[in-house]
Design a protein around this motif. Structure first.
Motif, PDB file in Angstrom:
ATOM      1  N   LEU A  20       0.823  -1.210   0.000  1.00 26.66           N
ATOM      2  CA  LEU A  20       0.000   0.000   0.000  1.00 26.66           C
ATOM      3  C   LEU A  20       0.856   1.258   0.000  1.00 26.66           C
ATOM      4  N   PRO A  27      -1.717   3.086   4.946  1.00 23.69           N
ATOM      5  CA  PRO A  27      -2.517   2.133   5.720  1.00 23.69           C
ATOM      6  C   PRO A  27      -2.555   2.515   7.196  1.00 23.69           C
ATOM      7  N   VAL A  51      -8.012   2.035   5.171  1.00 18.92           N
ATOM      8  CA  VAL A  51      -7.553   3.130   4.317  1.00 18.92           C
ATOM      9  C   VAL A  51      -8.694   4.130   4.173  1.00 18.92           C
ATOM     10  N   ASP A  55      -9.159   5.799  -1.349  1.00 20.57           N
ATOM     11  CA  ASP A  55      -8.139   4.834  -1.765  1.00 20.57           C
ATOM     12  C   ASP A  55      -8.604   3.384  -1.662  1.00 20.57           C
ATOM     13  N   ALA A  59      -6.731  -0.046  -3.094  1.00 23.84           N
ATOM     14  CA  ALA A  59      -6.150  -0.900  -2.054  1.00 23.84           C
ATOM     15  C   ALA A  59      -6.715  -2.314  -2.142  1.00 23.84           C
TER      16      ALA A  59
END
Length: 71
Positions: A20, A27, A51, A55, A59
């Motif tokens: 990530l 994260p 997240v 995002d 992710a």
């Protein structure tokens, strides 16, 4: 915030965070201390990676293989 991974595996947790961050997604790990109690032997308490909503889709795509292994 959205959960994108839940695991008791510290290696998988670290790897997911690296994936990530490499994609510029920050994260947030919740319950990491609780999931490591008793050596990770409590399956009902797992660390969670969260997240921001913006995002989440990216992710989830990045971590799809890791999530399938935990299913």
């Amino acid at each position: 915030m959205k959960e994108v991974l839940r695991t008791n595996d510290p290696v998988k947790l670290s790897y997911a965070q690296s994936l990530l961050r490499d994609a510029d997604i920050e994260p947030i790990v919740l319950d990491q201390g609780m999931s490591s109690m008793y050596g990770g032997g409590l399956p009902m308490i797992r660390a969670r990676i969260m997240v921001v909503d913006e995002d989440a889709w990216r992710a989830e795509q990045l971590l799809a293989d890791l999530r399938e292994e935990d299913a």
